[in-house]
Design an enzyme around this catalytic site. Structure first.
Site, short mmCIF file in Angstrom:
data_model
loop_
_atom_site.label_atom_id
_atom_site.label_comp_id
_atom_site.label_asym_id
_atom_site.label_seq_id
_atom_site.Cartn_x
_atom_site.Cartn_y
_atom_site.Cartn_z
N CYS A 77 0.84 -1.19 0.00
CA CYS A 77 0.00 0.00 0.00
C CYS A 77 0.88 1.24 0.00
O CYS A 77 1.87 1.31 0.73
CB CYS A 77 -0.91 -0.01 1.23
N HIS A 91 -9.04 -3.84 -2.23
CA HIS A 91 -8.05 -3.14 -1.40
C HIS A 91 -8.35 -1.65 -1.36
O HIS A 91 -8.38 -1.04 -0.28
CB HIS A 91 -6.66 -3.40 -1.99
N GLU A 92 -8.59 -1.05 -2.53
CA GLU A 92 -8.84 0.39 -2.58
C GLU A 92 -10.20 0.75 -1.98
O GLU A 92 -10.35 1.80 -1.34
CB GLU A 92 -8.73 0.90 -4.02
N HIS A 104 -10.25 1.40 1.69
CA HIS A 104 -9.87 2.75 2.11
C HIS A 104 -11.09 3.65 2.28
O HIS A 104 -11.08 4.55 3.13
CB HIS A 104 -8.93 3.37 1.07
#
Length: 201
Positions: free
Chosen positions: A121, A163-164, A167
């Site tokens: 990351c 993954h994004e 966020h």
């Protein structure tokens, strides 16, 4: 194409353009990228109600910063803006491949097959650890023109999207790591504090 998420994140050899932004960038990222321990990374993002030129400009700047940092994905919270906006390019070695700009993304279906893969990351530089995620997903989102879209994704792209999207909910990939010994070792090596991890396992 490299076999690991972290290897792809470290490589950026191409002569092409993406959204009129050179995929190969050098020097400091255009926008500052917040790091593990910064409060902004733990906040929930807000939906974008109007897709206009300011959003498109932000997406272009995010792409520029992502390429400069040699990443394959970047979420708006990572540059201090809590809006539901992601930019992704897992094919940045292909000069003809266009990056993805995902506005208000929502996963509508997760595949039943899980796999473990190494992730990194831009907000936790130098730390690479295995994370278990569904290998396929379906999602809906709006593109940079505000048009509704649907897509299926698998492999590295599905992993990068998940993954994004984490966020956007204040979640970092280290929160999903199951091997605490490996996690603490990697964080210590790179100068991060294990107390900034919020385990969700």
């Amino acid at each position: 194409m490299a076999n690991h998420f972290s290897q792809l994140a470290k490589k950026s050899r191409t002569n092409g353009n993406a959204e009129k932004i050179a995929k190969e960038q050098s020097g400091k990222p255009f926008l500052d990228i917040y790091k593990l321990g910064d409060d902004v990374l733990r906040q929930n993002s807000k939906r974008i109600t109007k897709v206009d030129e300011s959003i498109r400009k932000l997406a272009r700047e995010m792409l520029q910063s992502m390429y400069a940092a040699k990443g394959i994905g970047l979420a708006a919270p990572q540059i201090g803006i809590n809006k539901e906006l992601l930019v992704i390019d897992v094919n940045f070695e292909d000069s003809a491949a266009e990056p993805l700009i995902l506005i208000n993304p929502e996963i509508t279906d997760f595949g039943t097959t899980l796999n473990s893969y190494e992730e990194g990351c831009l907000s936790i530089p130098g730390v690479y650890l295995n994370v278990v995620r569904p290998s396929t997903i379906k999602l809906k989102f709006r593109d940079e023109m505000g048009r509704p879209r649907k897509m299926k994704a698998d492999g590295l792209l599905a992993r990068c999207i998940q993954h994004e999207m984490d966020h956007l909910n204040g979640i970092l990939f280290v929160d999903r790591v199951t091997s605490k010994d490996d996690l603490n070792k990697e964080l210590l090596k790179e100068g991060f504090n294990e107390k900034d991890v919020i385990s969700i396992n």
